[in-house]
Design a protein around this motif. Sequence first.
Motif, short mmCIF file in Angstrom:
data_model
loop_
_atom_site.label_atom_id
_atom_site.label_comp_id
_atom_site.label_asym_id
_atom_site.label_seq_id
_atom_site.Cartn_x
_atom_site.Cartn_y
_atom_site.Cartn_z
N UNK A 194 0.82 -1.22 0.00
CA UNK A 194 0.00 0.00 0.00
C UNK A 194 0.85 1.26 0.00
N UNK A 195 1.78 1.35 -0.94
CA UNK A 195 2.66 2.51 -1.02
C UNK A 195 1.85 3.78 -1.26
N UNK A 196 2.11 4.79 -0.45
CA UNK A 196 1.43 6.08 -0.58
C UNK A 196 2.47 7.13 -0.94
N UNK A 197 2.22 7.86 -2.01
CA UNK A 197 3.15 8.88 -2.49
C UNK A 197 2.98 10.15 -1.67
N UNK A 198 3.93 10.42 -0.78
CA UNK A 198 3.85 11.61 0.09
C UNK A 198 5.21 12.31 0.10
N UNK A 199 5.52 13.05 -0.96
CA UNK A 199 6.81 13.75 -1.02
C UNK A 199 6.87 14.90 -0.03
N UNK A 200 7.56 14.70 1.09
CA UNK A 200 7.58 15.72 2.13
C UNK A 200 8.66 15.36 3.15
N UNK A 201 8.93 16.31 4.01
CA UNK A 201 9.85 16.10 5.12
C UNK A 201 9.48 17.08 6.23
N UNK A 202 9.47 16.58 7.46
CA UNK A 202 9.31 17.45 8.63
C UNK A 202 10.24 16.94 9.72
N UNK A 203 11.12 17.78 10.19
CA UNK A 203 12.05 17.41 11.25
C UNK A 203 11.57 18.02 12.56
N UNK A 204 11.12 17.18 13.48
CA UNK A 204 10.62 17.65 14.76
C UNK A 204 11.46 17.02 15.87
N UNK A 205 12.39 17.77 16.41
CA UNK A 205 13.22 17.31 17.53
C UNK A 205 13.08 18.30 18.67
N UNK A 206 11.84 18.47 19.12
CA UNK A 206 11.55 19.45 20.17
C UNK A 206 11.56 18.78 21.54
N UNK A 207 11.88 19.55 22.59
CA UNK A 207 11.92 18.97 23.94
C UNK A 207 10.59 18.39 24.41
N UNK A 208 9.49 19.09 24.11
CA UNK A 208 8.16 18.64 24.56
C UNK A 208 7.09 19.34 23.73
N UNK A 209 5.84 19.00 24.02
CA UNK A 209 4.73 19.57 23.25
C UNK A 209 4.65 21.08 23.35
N UNK A 210 5.02 21.63 24.51
CA UNK A 210 4.90 23.08 24.70
C UNK A 210 5.88 23.86 23.84
N UNK A 211 6.91 23.16 23.31
CA UNK A 211 7.89 23.84 22.46
C UNK A 211 7.58 23.66 20.98
N UNK A 212 6.41 23.09 20.68
CA UNK A 212 5.98 22.93 19.29
C UNK A 212 4.93 23.96 18.94
N UNK A 213 4.86 24.27 17.67
CA UNK A 213 3.85 25.23 17.22
C UNK A 213 3.50 25.00 15.77
N UNK A 214 2.51 25.74 15.27
CA UNK A 214 2.09 25.62 13.87
C UNK A 214 2.96 26.48 12.97
N UNK A 215 3.44 25.88 11.91
CA UNK A 215 4.20 26.57 10.86
C UNK A 215 3.21 26.81 9.73
N UNK A 216 2.71 28.03 9.59
CA UNK A 216 1.68 28.35 8.60
C UNK A 216 2.24 29.28 7.53
N UNK A 217 1.78 29.08 6.32
CA UNK A 217 2.18 30.01 5.25
C UNK A 217 1.03 30.20 4.28
N UNK A 218 1.06 31.34 3.61
CA UNK A 218 0.14 31.61 2.50
C UNK A 218 0.94 32.30 1.41
N UNK A 219 0.89 31.74 0.23
CA UNK A 219 1.64 32.28 -0.90
C UNK A 219 0.89 33.48 -1.47
N UNK A 220 1.54 34.63 -1.63
CA UNK A 220 0.87 35.78 -2.25
C UNK A 220 0.33 35.42 -3.62
#
Length: 293
Positions: A194-220
């Motif tokens: 069941x190979x799913x094509x998901x070209x992406x990468x996210x590196x999350x090496x945070x100490x805990x949940x409180x040090x994580x946040x949303x990375x949001x963008x909108x292209x003009x």
Amino acid sequence: MKAIYILFVLFLLTSCRSAYQFTPKGFIVDGDEYFVNVERNLSVYVGDNFSNYDERTKTGLQTDYLSHDDQKIIKKLGYDATKYTVLFNGKSIGDTTFRLISLINNKSDERFKNTKELLSRDGFEIKKTAEGKYYYRTTTLNKQVIYHAMVPFKQQLGREEYVSLIYIIPEKYFKNFDHIEDLAISNASMYRQHYIFTPSRTEILCPDDSSRGHFDYRIPDQYIQKENYTLMKGFSADRDEGKKQLIIYRLVQPGQSYGSFVVCKGNYQIELTDLRHNVIWKDTITVDKDLDN
């Protein structure tokens, strides 16, 4: 005389042109471990051995040029230029030294057509582990060891697709195939079920949940690419020895204008590029809000 000269130039151009075609819409993002091809909806695991092609060092992957020597190798291994296309080729970086050529058989809507045109597996052995299996054989050519692997990508009856990985190792650097086999079996494992094509990468090496946040963008609006695929990349604002540190990347669909990811809180530089990594738009983003906001 002028006509003869023109014919001679045309002969040189056509004789240098590869009979093998590249599958379009292929790329690798520096800092990621996968080559991606949008045309065939697949990723190929290459580890940390490759980056984009560097003209100065002649290392890295490329998707538009096949040397005469590489063409000879592919042809000698039995690949028909009308039945296969090249995904990429290139020379590794770092301590390990080898070249890699990858191909995939053409697909057809006609049942059994592409299956019948697959390269014969006669003479190949089977490498099988708990992660998956692939077919392989080794040979030598011009003081080079060639580890030739064929990895099942899709096994729908009558429409099978195989990714070929041709590892070319100078004999003076050859020790064993452990590293090469690890790369091949990683792809076999990825394609197995069941190979799913998901070209992406996210590196999350945070100490805990409180040090994580949303990375949001909108292209003009003026930078939205309505007809072409693009790449959204996010880099840490703090450079490592002057180099960009890739934190996230996503393949952006034609017409797509926004996205959101979870990353560690901090400052980021973002770049929207085409598949050739030409920058279309860039900006800076500060991630400081909690996940539940």
